[in-house]
Scaffold this motif. Structure first.
Motif, mmCIF file in Angstrom:
data_model
loop_
_atom_site.group_PDB
_atom_site.id
_atom_site.type_symbol
_atom_site.label_atom_id
_atom_site.label_comp_id
_atom_site.label_asym_id
_atom_site.label_seq_id
_atom_site.Cartn_x
_atom_site.Cartn_y
_atom_site.Cartn_z
ATOM 1 N N LEU A 42 0.797 -1.071 0.056
ATOM 2 C CA LEU A 42 0.140 -0.056 -0.018
ATOM 3 C C LEU A 42 0.820 1.264 -0.025
ATOM 4 C CD1 LEU A 42 -2.919 -0.954 2.570
ATOM 5 C CD2 LEU A 42 -2.933 -0.830 -0.002
ATOM 6 N N THR A 43 2.094 1.299 0.681
ATOM 7 C CA THR A 43 2.975 2.299 0.653
ATOM 8 C C THR A 43 3.959 2.539 -0.451
ATOM 9 O OG1 THR A 43 4.417 1.232 1.963
ATOM 10 C CG2 THR A 43 2.530 2.572 3.088
ATOM 11 N N THR A 44 3.827 1.591 -1.455
ATOM 12 C CA THR A 44 4.946 1.607 -2.474
ATOM 13 C C THR A 44 4.252 2.163 -3.857
ATOM 14 O OG1 THR A 44 6.025 -0.150 -1.591
ATOM 15 C CG2 THR A 44 6.596 0.218 -3.895
ATOM 16 N N LYS A 45 4.760 2.965 -4.512
ATOM 17 C CA LYS A 45 4.135 3.795 -5.533
ATOM 18 C C LYS A 45 4.762 2.904 -6.716
ATOM 19 C CE LYS A 45 5.709 7.917 -5.146
ATOM 20 N NZ LYS A 45 5.839 9.248 -5.130
ATOM 21 N N PRO A 46 4.300 2.454 -7.977
ATOM 22 C CA PRO A 46 4.757 1.918 -9.120
ATOM 23 C C PRO A 46 5.922 2.730 -9.587
ATOM 24 C CG PRO A 46 2.312 1.663 -9.112
ATOM 25 C CD PRO A 46 2.711 2.426 -7.873
ATOM 26 N N GLY A 47 6.807 1.604 -9.723
ATOM 27 C CA GLY A 47 8.247 2.464 -10.366
ATOM 28 C C GLY A 47 9.298 2.570 -9.215
ATOM 29 N N GLU A 48 9.018 2.410 -8.033
ATOM 30 C CA GLU A 48 9.805 2.543 -6.948
ATOM 31 C C GLU A 48 10.963 1.341 -6.859
ATOM 32 O OE1 GLU A 48 8.103 5.532 -3.801
ATOM 33 O OE2 GLU A 48 7.705 3.424 -3.291
ATOM 34 N N ARG A 49 10.370 0.348 -6.946
ATOM 35 C CA ARG A 49 11.207 -1.164 -6.976
ATOM 36 C C ARG A 49 11.900 -1.245 -8.474
ATOM 37 N NH1 ARG A 49 9.038 -5.548 -3.301
ATOM 38 N NH2 ARG A 49 9.601 -4.802 -1.426
ATOM 39 N N ILE A 50 13.077 -1.294 -8.604
ATOM 40 C CA ILE A 50 13.503 -1.485 -10.088
ATOM 41 C C ILE A 50 13.489 -2.814 -10.577
ATOM 42 C CG2 ILE A 50 16.008 -1.654 -10.977
ATOM 43 C CD1 ILE A 50 17.046 0.662 -8.922
ATOM 44 N N MET A 51 13.548 -3.809 -9.558
ATOM 45 C CA MET A 51 13.141 -5.215 -10.098
ATOM 46 C C MET A 51 11.618 -5.392 -10.496
ATOM 47 S SD MET A 51 16.383 -5.931 -10.745
ATOM 48 C CE MET A 51 16.657 -7.784 -10.975
ATOM 49 N N LEU A 52 10.898 -4.853 -9.894
ATOM 50 C CA LEU A 52 9.347 -5.121 -9.963
ATOM 51 C C LEU A 52 8.749 -3.586 -10.200
ATOM 52 C CD1 LEU A 52 8.821 -7.576 -7.026
ATOM 53 C CD2 LEU A 52 8.585 -8.057 -9.278
ATOM 54 N N PRO A 53 8.856 -3.100 -11.460
ATOM 55 C CA PRO A 53 8.455 -1.783 -11.691
ATOM 56 C C PRO A 53 6.851 -1.681 -11.538
ATOM 57 C CG PRO A 53 9.381 -2.529 -13.520
ATOM 58 C CD PRO A 53 9.684 -3.725 -12.583
ATOM 59 N N ASP A 54 6.177 -2.705 -11.573
ATOM 60 C CA ASP A 54 4.830 -2.492 -11.518
ATOM 61 C C ASP A 54 4.351 -2.593 -10.012
ATOM 62 O OD1 ASP A 54 4.578 -1.987 -14.118
ATOM 63 O OD2 ASP A 54 4.283 -4.087 -14.864
#
Length: 144
Positions: A42-54
């Motif tokens: 819930l606190t992660t915006k798409p694109g913040e995780r390099i290996m899981l961009p969605d």
């Protein structure tokens, strides 16, 4: 602290915490791991995780929006989609969203879910502020 193997998973405590005695990362398991996984989702915006961009649940679209039924339904839709694709250990039974007091910009989001492997029902409450920052009102000084 050494964790035994578990079929519901083991993960880092969120936010990441370190045990000063052992120098290792504090881990959580079972239902607590699922709850913390949902919080991270819930606190992660798409694109913040390099290996899981969605990965993530983009609730930032709602910042500064008026709280009405259209906004609440759109937030529910985004949460349902994110949980469906990124938290396979649960079945989302309900999403309850209640506005806080008038003009505080707070939504109380409750996720009611069933853990697939154990058929155990649980819930998580997430306070989401759609108005960022604090309610600071600037009052100009006047010379008397």
């Amino acid at each position: 602290m050494k964790h035994k193997k578990t079929f519901l998973g083991i993960g880092w405590k969120f936010p990441p915490t370190f045990d000063k005695k052992t120098g290792s990362v504090v881990l959580v398991s079972e239902e607590e791991d699922i709850r913390e996984s949902l919080l991270i989702l819930l606190t992660t915006k798409p694109g913040e995780r390099i290996m899981l961009p969605d990965y993530g649940c983009d609730l930032t679209f709602s910042v500064f929006e008026s709280i009405d039924s259209t906004l609440i339904n759109e937030i529910k839709r985004k949460i349902e989609f994110s949980v469906l694709y990124y938290e396979p250990r649960i079945i989302l039974d309900a999403i309850n969203i209640e506005p806080g007091t008038e003009n505080d910009g707070l939504l109380i989001i409750e996720l009611v879910y069933t853990i697939r492997k154990t058929n155990k029902r649980s819930n998580m409450v997430y306070p989401y502020y759609i108005i960022e920052g604090t309610d600071v009102r600037f009052k100009p000084q006047t010379d008397s």
